[in-house]
Design an enzyme around this catalytic site. Sequence first.
Site: not given
Length: 300
Positions: A237, A190, A268
């Site tokens: 995502d 991330c 995600h």
Amino acid sequence: MADDKPRLTANDFAPEVLSLFDKYVHGGIDRRGFLDGAARFAVGGVTAATLLEALSPKFAQAQQVAPGDVRIRTESVEFDSPKGYGKVRAYVARPARASGPLPVVLVVHENRGLNPHIEDIARRLALADFIAVAPDALFPLGGYPGDEDKARELFTKLDQAKTQEDFVTAAAFAKGIAGSNGKLGAVGFCYGGGMVNTLAARVPELVAGVPFYGVAPPADKVAGIKASLLLVYADNDERVNSTFPGFDAALKAANVKFEAVKYPGTQHGFNNDTTPRYDEAAAKQAWARTVALFNRTLRV
């Protein structure tokens, strides 16, 4: 070290709730915003607060390698970062017994700092015969506070220009750490995935990088990438995936060696086994590809 309860998965939650949770963990809405939005999905005795608790990390249940595992050695180290916040603290994990110099992998956390899950990732790499160096971007603000909400709040207070310099410094430190063979890789998740992309553009000594669902760096910086990249994307995502087409074109134009993989049906954060967004099959495949890239490019 899972308990006997059935493990919740993304399929146990309405897509709208997963979307709200994604916005919540990335600062798009606050806790109250999540609870208000999730309230209409709270049925059958389940409250919005229950949904949030169910989606939140369970570190102990997901831990794969205990901190005291005799097969590895761990320590916290500090080093100077004159262009960043002045000093960086990192968690280092390595095999307890190494037959010679080892490749080093920089591990970059999500937007909560160096939490127990990322430390566990570092220990997993140590068991795979790497030296793992995992800096904590929150160190200048006191370090990971032990609470995910507080960690997210602290993260917004960081000067990201200084933090980026801290990670550039950490890359140089990791490459030269005692026991290193001089080959450096990086993996991040991330926020950390975006940072791996940034480091690839800024640190020519980086040999290989694996950004998990990380946003692309500015297109005009891509030509500086020398590393081999494995770009790992989740299916659902939109925020991150919208940055891929331009990145893809820039990488091809710069003749960067890369592979991009999107795992169908995933959310995600699908590699993070502390939350229901974890997808076991996809995570295992992505991790195997990650380790394979590092073995292929970083072993002398």
